[in-house]
Design a protein around this motif. Structure first.
Motif, PDB file in Angstrom:
ATOM      1  N   UNK A   1       0.830  -1.208   0.000  1.00 46.83           N
ATOM      2  CA  UNK A   1       0.000   0.000   0.000  1.00 46.83           C
ATOM      3  C   UNK A   1       0.866   1.261   0.000  1.00 46.83           C
ATOM      4  N   UNK A   2       1.031   1.814  -1.183  1.00 43.61           N
ATOM      5  CA  UNK A   2       1.772   3.065  -1.367  1.00 43.61           C
ATOM      6  C   UNK A   2       1.152   3.738  -2.578  1.00 43.61           C
TER       7      UNK A   2
ATOM      8  N   UNK B   1     -10.279   5.661  15.135  1.00 43.92           N
ATOM      9  CA  UNK B   1      -9.065   6.407  15.469  1.00 43.92           C
ATOM     10  C   UNK B   1      -7.823   5.799  14.820  1.00 43.92           C
ATOM     11  N   UNK B   2      -7.784   4.447  14.746  1.00 44.30           N
ATOM     12  CA  UNK B   2      -6.589   3.825  14.170  1.00 44.30           C
ATOM     13  C   UNK B   2      -6.440   4.172  12.694  1.00 44.30           C
ATOM     14  N   UNK B   3      -7.564   4.366  11.988  1.00 42.13           N
ATOM     15  CA  UNK B   3      -7.488   4.761  10.582  1.00 42.13           C
ATOM     16  C   UNK B   3      -7.004   6.202  10.446  1.00 42.13           C
ATOM     17  N   UNK B   4      -7.418   7.062  11.366  1.00 42.77           N
ATOM     18  CA  UNK B   4      -6.933   8.447  11.360  1.00 42.77           C
ATOM     19  C   UNK B   4      -5.420   8.473  11.571  1.00 42.77           C
ATOM     20  N   UNK B   5      -4.945   7.668  12.513  1.00 46.36           N
ATOM     21  CA  UNK B   5      -3.503   7.598  12.766  1.00 46.36           C
ATOM     22  C   UNK B   5      -2.767   7.045  11.560  1.00 46.36           C
ATOM     23  N   UNK B   6      -3.369   6.030  10.927  1.00 40.40           N
ATOM     24  CA  UNK B   6      -2.741   5.417   9.755  1.00 40.40           C
ATOM     25  C   UNK B   6      -2.605   6.436   8.625  1.00 40.40           C
ATOM     26  N   UNK B   7      -3.668   7.209   8.375  1.00 42.13           N
ATOM     27  CA  UNK B   7      -3.630   8.212   7.310  1.00 42.13           C
ATOM     28  C   UNK B   7      -2.556   9.262   7.593  1.00 42.13           C
TER      29      UNK B   7
ATOM     30  N   UNK C   1       2.913   9.912   1.134  1.00 41.14           N
ATOM     31  CA  UNK C   1       4.277  10.384   1.365  1.00 41.14           C
ATOM     32  C   UNK C   1       5.204   9.213   1.668  1.00 41.14           C
ATOM     33  N   UNK C   2       4.656   8.152   2.258  1.00 39.19           N
ATOM     34  CA  UNK C   2       5.410   6.928   2.502  1.00 39.19           C
ATOM     35  C   UNK C   2       4.429   5.771   2.605  1.00 39.19           C
ATOM     36  N   UNK C   3       4.950   4.567   2.545  1.00 30.57           N
ATOM     37  CA  UNK C   3       4.093   3.387   2.454  1.00 30.57           C
ATOM     38  C   UNK C   3       3.391   3.075   3.762  1.00 30.57           C
ATOM     39  N   UNK C   4       2.387   2.230   3.666  1.00 35.71           N
ATOM     40  CA  UNK C   4       1.654   1.738   4.830  1.00 35.71           C
ATOM     41  C   UNK C   4       2.638   1.098   5.814  1.00 35.71           C
ATOM     42  N   UNK C   5       2.567   1.437   7.111  1.00 35.45           N
ATOM     43  CA  UNK C   5       3.483   0.863   8.095  1.00 35.45           C
ATOM     44  C   UNK C   5       3.381  -0.659   8.199  1.00 35.45           C
ATOM     45  N   UNK C   6       2.163  -1.190   8.160  1.00 36.67           N
ATOM     46  CA  UNK C   6       2.000  -2.638   8.254  1.00 36.67           C
ATOM     47  C   UNK C   6       2.606  -3.357   7.069  1.00 36.67           C
ATOM     48  N   UNK C   7       2.380  -2.825   5.872  1.00 32.08           N
ATOM     49  CA  UNK C   7       2.974  -3.418   4.671  1.00 32.08           C
ATOM     50  C   UNK C   7       4.501  -3.345   4.735  1.00 32.08           C
TER      51      UNK C   7
ATOM     52  N   UNK D   1      -6.148   7.290   0.551  1.00 32.43           N
ATOM     53  CA  UNK D   1      -5.390   6.228   1.194  1.00 32.43           C
ATOM     54  C   UNK D   1      -6.049   4.874   1.110  1.00 32.43           C
ATOM     55  N   UNK D   2      -7.377   4.830   1.258  1.00 35.85           N
ATOM     56  CA  UNK D   2      -8.096   3.564   1.294  1.00 35.85           C
ATOM     57  C   UNK D   2      -8.342   2.971  -0.083  1.00 35.85           C
TER      58      UNK D   2
END
Length: 243
Positions: free
Chosen positions: A76-77, A168-174, A82-88, A184-185
């Motif tokens: 997910x990028x 909230x976790x999606x807000x942090x992820x974005x 600006x940078x890739x998904x942290x989990x990915x 993003x999604x």
């Protein structure tokens, strides 16, 4: 004094034996599913896809790099990230160690994202990755294989609610990836597998979240065996702290 249950050695052995029986059941089921996965029908890929790579444009056939099997992770990028998904990113951190073992079994492993190749190259260098990382930015590939969502799909009930009323976790992820949730999604994490036979590419398998194979790094599976278990937030954030 620990609040966790404490037992005698004999009681512990009995509990472990009971758990091991459940683990054996899971292992047997996993073997059965693996066989079913390998017996899936294939879909011929006739459309010509071109990807941007660090070595210039390459077709899907060329991405096999002389091997007959291609294991592709959709990282997910998106173009606006600006940078890739942290989990990915946490998952991809283990690709380099696996690459020689896969190559030795006629498998090429790579990652693909929709961000322009310039962004991917910079991110790859920053994290010290060596595995092939290609861009489908100028291709319909990710959309055709359902790993990128269209405007119409984003306007559907479930996706619209996730964007308009995010947890909230999606807000942090974005915030982590540096884009808004509407953009993003649109990226879908997951795996595609292809077979090259007699010059023809076949699509053999695909999986997306929430399948454990999609986003769970190998070290997280090891963490499942230790007392504290897996901290769900740790693999999603730690690379921003030291990379």
């Amino acid at each position: 004094m620990t609040e966790h249950a404490v037992a005698t050695r004999e009681e512990w052995k009995a509990a472990v034996a009971a758990l091991r029986e459940r683990e054996r059941e899971l292992g047997k089921l996993d073997e059965e599913i693996a066989k079913e996965r390998q017996q899936l029908p294939w879909v011929r890929i006739d459309k010509e896809y071109v990807f941007d790579t660090e070595d210039g444009e390459k077709t899907l056939v060329e991405l096999f790099d002389g091997r007959s099997q291609l294991l592709m992770y959709h990282l997910m990028f998106g173009p606006s990230y600006e940078q890739a998904c942290p989990g990915c990113t946490a998952l991809a951190d283990g690709f380099d160690a696996a690459t020689p073992h896969l190559n030795g079994r006629d498998v090429t492993l790579l990652a693909v994202s929709r961000a322009p190749i310039e962004k991917l190259r910079e991110y790859k260098q920053r994290l010290g990755w060596k595995f092939p990382y290609v861009s489908s930015h100028n291709s319909d590939f990710s959309f055709d294989l359902d790993f990128a969502l269209t405007d119409e799909q984003m306007a559907s009930g479930e996706m619209k609610k996730m964007v308009d009323e995010p947890d909230d976790f999606l807000k942090d992820w974005a915030k982590d990836v540096g884009t808004d949730l509407d953009h993003g999604m649109r990226e879908v994490p997951g795996w595609n597998v292809f077979k090259l036979q007699d010059g023809v590419v076949y699509h053999t398998y695909a999986c997306t979240a929430p399948d454990r194979f999609v986003v769970v790094p190998l070290y997280a599976l090891w963490l499942d065996r230790v007392p504290e278990g897996r901290d769900a937030d740790y693999p999603l954030r730690r690379h921003f702290e030291y990379k």
